[in-house]
Motif scaffolding. Sequence first.
Motif: not given
Length: 785
Positions: A122-133, A164-167
């Motif tokens: 569920r947090y993948r969209s935020l990670s993709d926004f920060l680091f790219g898909e 991204g999940a780790r961050f």
Amino acid sequence: MLALRKERGTGSGLMDIKFTNRLSYKQARLTVLVGFILGTLLSLIQIGIDYASEDASINREVRDLLKISHNPASRIAYNIDSELALELTSGLLQSPAIIRARLSDNNGMVLADVERPRMQDRYRSLSDFLFGEQRQFEDRLYLTHMPDDYLGNLYLEVDTYAFGARFLDRAGVTLVNGFARSLVLTGILLALFYMMLTKPLVTVIGALSGRDPRKPRQTRLDCPHGHENDEIGVLVKVANQQFVSMATEIDQRRNAENRLTQYLNELEDIVSARTNELKASNNSLSRSNQELEEARRRALDMAQARSAFLANMSHEIRTPLNGMLGMIALALDSPLPSEQRQQLAIAHDSGKVLVELLNDILDLSKFDAGQLELEHIPFDMGSMVEDTANLLSQNTAQSVELTCLIARDFPSSVLGDPTRVRQVVSNLLSNALKFTRFGRVDVRLTSIVGGVRLEVRDTGIGIPEEAQARIFQPFIQAGAGITRQFGGTGLGLALTHNLCKAMQGRLYIDSRPGFGSRFSAELPLAVHTEAIAPAPLQGRVAALSMAGSGLDELLQDLLPAWGLAYQRHDSSATLDAAAIDLLITDDLDRLFELRPALKTPILLVTAYGNFLPSEQSVALAPLHQLARPLARNALYQTLRRTLQGFEPEHPLASPAITLEQGRARILLVEDNPVNQLVAKGMLAKLGCQVQLATQGAEALDMLEQDTFDLVLMDCNMPVMDGYEASRRIRQSGRWPDLPIVALTANAMPEERERCRAAGMNDYLAKPFRREELLALIDHWVPVNG
């Protein structure tokens, strides 16, 4: 006792303060808010640093993985071993971040290509926004001992969510820790502020609430323990001082109330007496208002009487002026001896000056009545300035040099009101000529941004600084002796100032007693036609004149621009007669000395009215004469004729204005015999056929019997005046297109509207000139119409 209980109940209510309204809470809230904001900012900065580090670590870890896999992959590509390639790529896929691995040789053939699906959360969209898909990496394969031989490519696709999940986990922990610290800080500060501030203040409030405000001399307040030297202690001390002051003030107020009661009784007696006085004053004021109303009514009657007097005087003065100027103009068109022609020309110019003075008086009355109207038409301002200067040159003293200096780039025509601009030029120049007995008077015309500048400079008596503000007032001159010595009405500068202001312009003065004056009028007249350069001339021209004279300045500016070679000489000794085609001079005495040795034509510049008689002109032939001030067109035409070998013209000769015979059939309605002769003579010179009617009824009968192109209608006539005759012509409907032009000696502003209301098409004020009459005929009776 009941009141005291109520007040004490109110005081106990003051101690019941809501928790959110207490100072301790407010201070803790503000402190925690600031700490929370600063903590949040610091946490965000830490998260930002962590984000940059994590973003860099993605590329660094994948590059390290590619570096480790480089040599095995290069050997597999070199041997083209698909099994080993599959084993290597499958091993790379064991990394959590790698979702695809592909190994190909140098021919582009894929040896192994494996992939797996991306992780979902569920947090993948935020990670993709920060680091790219995802990110792609590619390594060019080669053996260490053969770096230049290309063997193939190792391609990796990285899923950034593993990083991204780790961050995001670290960022969440950082924010939660900051929030927890803020909560702990809030509790600690709230307790501290309550013990240090709120509790002692509540104690002081309780003591204050238990006091009776009507007995300020009660027991003093006690300061809470431990707060004797801080702000709370100061507050208690100040409150005790205020109680003492209040007790003193209550005593003073009681004494003041007693005195006030006494004053009120006295004031009632005074008001009663003042009321009687005001009634008497109101009666007197009512009588004064009645007297003022009667005075206002008398002033209005006097203003109407003055307006009627000015209209009547305008009519009575302009009627004989029209006859006088018209007859002189007709006489000038006939062959006359030069001496008589000169005398008549001076008389005609004097009459024009009288008309200008009459116009000044009438225009000043228009300013007073707020009835001045301005035109906005194109006109040649340069020629108008020269014509006005030529007209006023009769007032020039013999030892004064009058010169018109118009800039070569001055527009051929500008937009504005030519009549009002002419009045400005005439008044400024008349003023300069009146007060100048020696030296020069120059009229300068130049273009400025947004308009034109007219300057009139003189070397006259000058104006003291303290008198410069007064000279723009009507009927006032610089000093009491000015009128006796120089004459004048004192209207010119006042009217000029008002005209410049009405045209949105400005009038400046720069003057020193004994050194002369300079009046500058800046007028916002837009350019209608740019300057037109005349055809160039050829020839060599010399001048005998003083250095710094107006004649030399004019010739030095114009002649080279016209293509002529020009030189000035101080004396005839330096003059080479064989090297010039024309000599220009204003020194008559030298001509008789020069003429025997000089065979070239001479142009003599004389003062107004000082043309040589015929016998002297013949003795000095070939001789051309022009009067000062020199006009550009007259000088150009004289130079052109002279250099082309034409005979000189008479200096007072005027070109005839004629139209073809039968140009227009005109009905002249005029009762004054002199004005009849003037109008008929002018119209005959213009080639018009004229029939005469002496009053309005006769004009109506003649219209029934004959056909006319234009009616010139006098307004004031016996039996039936021009207004009634015009109304009947329009009401009949038989001559709807017949133009009717009013001829009237009444130049007041309401006269034009009165003529239009009667059905007249145009308006011509007496005295009129033949050129104005010609313009009317050209407008209302076109040649091809």
